[in-house]
Design an enzyme around this catalytic site. Structure first.
Site, PDB file in Angstrom:
ATOM      1  N   HIS A 170       5.795 -12.247  -6.253  1.00  0.00           N
ATOM      2  CA  HIS A 170       4.930 -11.520  -7.182  1.00  0.00           C
ATOM      3  C   HIS A 170       3.852 -10.780  -6.408  1.00  0.00           C
ATOM      4  O   HIS A 170       3.311 -11.303  -5.444  1.00  0.00           O
ATOM      5  CB  HIS A 170       4.301 -12.474  -8.205  1.00  0.00           C
ATOM      6  CG  HIS A 170       3.595 -13.634  -7.597  1.00  0.00           C
ATOM      7  ND1 HIS A 170       4.241 -14.772  -7.159  1.00  0.00           N
ATOM      8  CD2 HIS A 170       2.276 -13.833  -7.334  1.00  0.00           C
ATOM      9  CE1 HIS A 170       3.359 -15.627  -6.673  1.00  0.00           C
ATOM     10  NE2 HIS A 170       2.160 -15.070  -6.756  1.00  0.00           N
ATOM     11  N   GLN A 171       3.588  -9.572  -6.838  1.00  0.00           N
ATOM     12  CA  GLN A 171       2.540  -8.763  -6.200  1.00  0.00           C
ATOM     13  C   GLN A 171       1.303  -8.722  -7.090  1.00  0.00           C
ATOM     14  O   GLN A 171       1.394  -8.418  -8.266  1.00  0.00           O
ATOM     15  CB  GLN A 171       3.039  -7.340  -5.970  1.00  0.00           C
ATOM     16  CG  GLN A 171       1.941  -6.358  -5.612  1.00  0.00           C
ATOM     17  CD  GLN A 171       2.347  -5.422  -4.503  1.00  0.00           C
ATOM     18  OE1 GLN A 171       2.413  -5.800  -3.327  1.00  0.00           O
ATOM     19  NE2 GLN A 171       2.682  -4.206  -4.870  1.00  0.00           N
TER      20      GLN A 171
END
Ligand SMILES: [Zn+2]
Length: 195
Positions: free
Chosen positions: A152-153
């Protein structure tokens, strides 16, 4: 701030969160407790507690946008509000596929994560007048990833005056906007055709 504080193993904040039934949402826990203002409606909804090895980022796309705090869905990745925001509008860009590391992502996933990140910046700038962003990924628990198994960013909007004394004196970070309100505002500002 330095990096993205995430520490799901720390004690008190995590205990508070579990007691409030927030585990049904996707999010990345950190070591801050939060002072929700004006109230904590989003967290008061009860719900079935997920199984311990259930991945919130795999489950979220199967829920409604409102329930999962999703603001946009692409072909290979989607965008949702972090349940444990560093700031109002703290977004996560997540591939649908359960992969841990950035170098495991396919070229299509990488392109869409990047494109969604750009769109998220434009939307957040438009709806929140933020002055800057922190963008990045914690890779592995040792690097601070709260949900290390699913890539996840983070996209954290920043304002010139967003740091205050709360985290220092109380281990608490004031989040002035309710997650549901922020989700709706960002979702409504998102371009209809992503890409
Ligand atoms: Zn997953």
């Amino acid at each position: 701030m330095g990096g993205f504080p995430e520490d799901p193993l720390s004690g008190s904040a995590d205990d508070d969160i579990v007691s409030e039934g927030s585990n049904e949402f996707a999010g990345v826990p950190d070591s801050f407790q939060r002072l929700w203002t004006p109230h904590r409606m989003v967290y008061i909804q009860d719900g079935q507690q997920p199984h311990a090895d259930d991945c919130p980022f795999c489950r979220a796309p199967g829920m409604s946008d409102e329930k999962a705090l999703i603001v946009a869905r692409g072909t290979h990745a989607y965008v949702l509000l972090n349940l444990f925001p560093y700031n109002s509008g703290h977004l996560l860009v997540v591939p649908y596929r359960h992969v841990a590391q950035y170098d495991e992502a396919t070229p299509e996933e990488i392109v869409e994560i990047a494109t969604l990140t750009q769109t998220a910046m434009r939307v957040l700038s438009a709806v929140s007048n933020c002055d800057g962003f922190n963008i990045g990924m914690n890779q592995g628990r040792i690097a601070g990833a709260g949900i290390a198994d699913h890539l996840h960013q983070h996209i954290v909007p920043r304002w010139a005056l967003d740091s205050n004394f709360f985290p220092i004196i109380a281990g608490t970070k004031a989040i002035p906007r309710l997650l549901g309100d922020v989700r709706r505002e960002v979702a409504e500002g998102w371009p209809a055709a992503v890409e």
